[in-house]
Design an enzyme around this catalytic site. Structure first.
Site, PDB file in Angstrom:
ATOM      1  N   GLU A 155      12.673 -20.393  53.407  1.00 56.64           N
ATOM      2  CA  GLU A 155      13.430 -19.568  54.584  1.00 56.64           C
ATOM      3  C   GLU A 155      14.859 -19.530  54.403  1.00 56.64           C
ATOM      4  O   GLU A 155      15.469 -19.621  55.522  1.00 56.64           O
ATOM      5  CB  GLU A 155      12.907 -19.757  56.099  1.00 56.64           C
TER       6      GLU A 155
ATOM      7  N   HIS B 220      10.029 -49.568  55.955  1.00 57.35           N
ATOM      8  CA  HIS B 220       8.546 -49.902  55.402  1.00 57.35           C
ATOM      9  C   HIS B 220       8.625 -50.888  54.118  1.00 57.35           C
ATOM     10  O   HIS B 220       7.621 -51.468  53.683  1.00 57.35           O
ATOM     11  CB  HIS B 220       7.763 -48.860  55.375  1.00 57.35           C
TER      12      HIS B 220
HETATM   13  C1  LIG Z   1       6.469 -24.205  49.080  1.00 56.83           C
HETATM   14  C2  LIG Z   1       7.493 -22.876  49.318  1.00 56.83           C
HETATM   15  C3  LIG Z   1       6.898 -21.823  50.187  1.00 56.83           C
HETATM   16  C4  LIG Z   1       7.737 -20.666  50.072  1.00 56.83           C
HETATM   17  N1  LIG Z   1       7.015 -19.825  50.948  1.00 56.83           N
HETATM   18  C5  LIG Z   1       7.737 -18.661  50.885  1.00 56.83           C
HETATM   19  C6  LIG Z   1       7.104 -17.349  51.702  1.00 56.83           C
HETATM   20  O1  LIG Z   1       6.118 -17.599  52.348  1.00 56.83           O
HETATM   21  N2  LIG Z   1       7.756 -16.273  51.486  1.00 56.83           N
HETATM   22  C7  LIG Z   1       8.988 -16.080  50.728  1.00 56.83           C
HETATM   23  O2  LIG Z   1       9.362 -14.724  50.695  1.00 56.83           O
HETATM   24  N3  LIG Z   1       9.421 -16.882  50.154  1.00 56.83           N
HETATM   25  C8  LIG Z   1       9.012 -18.356  50.339  1.00 56.83           C
HETATM   26  N4  LIG Z   1       9.581 -19.416  49.362  1.00 56.83           N
HETATM   27  C9  LIG Z   1      10.695 -19.051  48.599  1.00 56.83           C
HETATM   28  C10 LIG Z   1      11.754 -19.777  49.449  1.00 56.83           C
HETATM   29  O3  LIG Z   1      12.261 -19.066  50.397  1.00 56.83           O
HETATM   30  C11 LIG Z   1      13.052 -19.725  48.130  1.00 56.83           C
HETATM   31  O4  LIG Z   1      12.446 -20.927  47.345  1.00 56.83           O
HETATM   32  C12 LIG Z   1      14.465 -20.097  48.548  1.00 56.83           C
HETATM   33  O5  LIG Z   1      15.051 -19.059  49.414  1.00 56.83           O
HETATM   34  C13 LIG Z   1      15.355 -20.346  47.300  1.00 56.83           C
HETATM   35  O6  LIG Z   1      15.059 -19.304  46.342  1.00 56.83           O
HETATM   36  P1  LIG Z   1      14.995 -19.861  44.695  1.00 56.83           P
HETATM   37  O7  LIG Z   1      13.868 -20.671  44.735  1.00 56.83           O
HETATM   38  O8  LIG Z   1      14.786 -18.466  43.856  1.00 56.83           O
HETATM   39  O9  LIG Z   1      16.182 -20.621  44.434  1.00 56.83           O
HETATM   40  P2  LIG Z   1      17.739 -19.964  43.967  1.00 56.83           P
HETATM   41  O10 LIG Z   1      17.899 -18.968  44.816  1.00 56.83           O
HETATM   42  O11 LIG Z   1      17.459 -19.556  42.573  1.00 56.83           O
HETATM   43  O12 LIG Z   1      18.595 -21.001  44.180  1.00 56.83           O
HETATM   44  C14 LIG Z   1      18.960 -22.262  43.386  1.00 56.83           C
HETATM   45  C15 LIG Z   1      19.999 -23.168  44.009  1.00 56.83           C
HETATM   46  O13 LIG Z   1      21.198 -22.196  43.970  1.00 56.83           O
HETATM   47  C16 LIG Z   1      21.781 -22.512  45.417  1.00 56.83           C
HETATM   48  N5  LIG Z   1      22.449 -21.231  45.507  1.00 56.83           N
HETATM   49  C17 LIG Z   1      21.954 -19.832  45.329  1.00 56.83           C
HETATM   50  N6  LIG Z   1      22.788 -18.922  45.677  1.00 56.83           N
HETATM   51  C18 LIG Z   1      23.829 -19.565  46.130  1.00 56.83           C
HETATM   52  C19 LIG Z   1      25.147 -19.217  46.938  1.00 56.83           C
HETATM   53  N7  LIG Z   1      25.239 -18.021  47.054  1.00 56.83           N
HETATM   54  N8  LIG Z   1      26.017 -20.075  47.377  1.00 56.83           N
HETATM   55  C20 LIG Z   1      25.662 -21.595  47.375  1.00 56.83           C
HETATM   56  N9  LIG Z   1      24.577 -21.983  46.710  1.00 56.83           N
HETATM   57  C21 LIG Z   1      23.509 -20.899  46.054  1.00 56.83           C
HETATM   58  C22 LIG Z   1      20.521 -22.449  46.133  1.00 56.83           C
HETATM   59  O14 LIG Z   1      20.850 -22.949  47.600  1.00 56.83           O
HETATM   60  C23 LIG Z   1      19.695 -23.542  45.440  1.00 56.83           C
HETATM   61  O15 LIG Z   1      20.230 -24.787  45.568  1.00 56.83           O
HETATM   62  C24 LIG Z   1       8.828 -20.642  49.407  1.00 56.83           C
HETATM   63  C25 LIG Z   1       9.278 -21.642  48.544  1.00 56.83           C
HETATM   64  C26 LIG Z   1       8.587 -22.856  48.665  1.00 56.83           C
HETATM   65  C27 LIG Z   1       9.259 -23.826  47.797  1.00 56.83           C
END
Ligand SMILES: Cc1cc2nc3c(=O)[nH]c(=O)nc-3n(C[C@H](O)[C@H](O)[C@H](O)COP(=O)(O)OP(=O)(O)OC[C@H]3O[C@@H](n4cnc5c(N)ncnc54)[C@H](O)[C@@H]3O)c2cc1C
Length: 382
Positions: A363, A338
């Site tokens: 998730e 676009h």
């Molecule tokens: C808009 C939104 C809605 C959501 N809704 C819900 C909900 O309804 N219920 C709920 O329970 N949660 C919800 N979440 C939470 C979501 O599931 C988490 O944000 C997600 O699981 C990642 O956790 P974190 O944000 O703490 O990131 P972190 O776990 O801190 O991860 C940070 C980075 O490190 C990487 N990382 C972490 N551990 C490893 C590993 N072992 N190996 C490789 N890489 C790794 C991750 O992939 C990521 O890139 C929501 C999140 C958002 C943004």
């Protein structure tokens, strides 16, 4: 192997598509702009039984199979991803575990209102110190007579501002010293239940994400979901199901971006030709189409395995990982097709670009999806 959808599945596609184009299309840019959930739309969604897609008719649900479920989420998300999110979380990680692990009393108490859309639900596990590492939750429910007294906080709760009841993951401590992780059905009107301010997000702005605070919330023991110590198992199996919905959501966004890119490229003239005549543009369309088809097949396969009671942990992680990745790429390429117009809010492509990103995060992030797939492979599930 049959690649043809069943008549009922085709009917679901055509009716949800018609509904989404007529009812959701006018609302989608507004709820995105205002970052407001629309209760009017929620009422409209009840008319197509979108709140109880797979619940049995006994509880007021539509009792559809998982492919029809995926089609429904894809079609809603093709028009309004925020609404797709509200609906998929409500159905797959909210109502589903209540149906799967709930007692008959819990089902009768909660499911009819959830199926009708009178009440919204969701699932909250993530905490400030526990994201990808789901085993790190710190919320604590301590047994006290007939109740558990719950303290702690949750973050990033999809449907957090609108849910009447949530599946809450927590540690528990019993009077006899037993400890573990459990899933509680926590209701909004319980004393000490506090909803935090709404998050200001990049995308999915029509769905309210909040924190939740539990301050000495007395949760009666009859609100324990399944066996007291089954919390972690319930969470993991629930997310297997939820990820099919997130993949379907990503697919819907990708499909929308792709369709817009095709149409725009045929109408936009540069160098005295439609830009679709340039291979640099048409190859983008070819790649989008192929990736979307492949993702759709992965989604349907995971849904099929679920319905046939076969293992689908690996397949649901695969479909979520792949669909979210190609969907992000599709929205990026559609915006590129676009040109400058794609960057403006007059067209929906920039919304797809913003909405899609989180499908690679919630998730379970894409990295965690690869971890699950690799674990499954190395355990012999090749
Ligand atoms: C808009 C939104 C809605 C959501 N809704 C819900 C909900 O309804 N219920 C709920 O329970 N949660 C919800 N979440 C939470 C979501 O599931 C988490 O944000 C997600 O699981 C990642 O956790 P974190 O944000 O703490 O990131 P972190 O776990 O801190 O991860 C940070 C980075 O490190 C990487 N990382 C972490 N551990 C490893 C590993 N072992 N190996 C490789 N890489 C790794 C991750 O992939 C990521 O890139 C929501 C999140 C958002 C943004």
């Amino acid at each position: 192997m049959n690649f043809e959808l069943k008549d009922k599945q085709k009917l679901v596609r055509s009716s949800v598509r018609k509904f989404s184009e007529e009812v959701l299309a006018p609302v989608a840019p507004i709820i995105d702009r205002d970052a407001e959930f629309s209760w009017d739309t929620a009422k409209e969604l009840s008319k197509i039984n979108a709140w109880g897609i797979q619940l049995p008719e006994k509880y007021g649900g539509a009792d559809l199979d998982s492919i029809s479920y995926s089609i429904t989420i894809e079609e809603i998300s093709r028009i309004c991803a925020s609404t797709g999110l509200t609906v998929t979380v409500h159905n797959s990680v909210g109502a589903y575990p209540i149906y799967k692990w709930g007692s008959e009393e819990q089902k009768e108490k909660f499911l009819p209102d959830l199926a009708s859309g009178n009440k919204i639900t969701g699932f909250t596990w993530t905490e400030p110190n526990a994201g990808s590492d789901a085993s790190g939750i710190e919320c604590l429910a301590v047994e006290d007579g007939d109740d558990f007294v719950l303290n702690g906080s949750k973050i990033f709760v999809t449907n957090g501002a609108i849910a009447s009841v949530l599946v809450v993951g927590t540690r528990f401590k019993k009077e006899n010293g037993e400890e573990g992780m459990t899933a509680l059905l926590v209701e909004k009107d319980m004393e000490g239940y506090e909803i935090g301010t709404k998050e200001d997000k990049l995308g999915m702005r029509g769905n309210p994400t909040t924190s939740l605070y539990f301050n000495n919330v007395r949760v009666p023991k009859e609100n324990v979901l399944g066996k007291i110590s089954d919390g972690f198992k319930i969470a993991m199996q629930t997310l297997d199901v939820g990820r099919i919905g997130i993949a379907a959501q990503a697919l819907g966004i990708a499909q929308a971006a792709y369709e817009h890119a095709v149409e725009y490229s045929k109408g936009r003239i540069q160098f005295r030709k439609p830009i679709s005549n340039f291979q640099g543009v048409s190859f983008k369309l070819a790649e989008m189409a192929t990736n979307i088809d492949a993702a759709r097949l992965l989604v349907y396969r995971a849904a099929y395995l679920k319905d046939n009671r076969e293992r689908f942990t690996k397949e649901s992680a695969m479909c979520k990982y792949y669909a979210s990745k190609i969907a992000r790429k599709a929205t990026q390429e559609a915006l590129q097709v676009h040109g400058g117009y794609g960057y403006m809010k007059d067209l929906p492509v920039e919304r797809y670009y913003r909405d899609v990103k989180v499908t690679e995060i919630y998730e379970g992030t894409s990295e965690i999806m690869k971890l699950i797939i690799a674990q499954q492979i190395l355990r012999g599930n090749i």
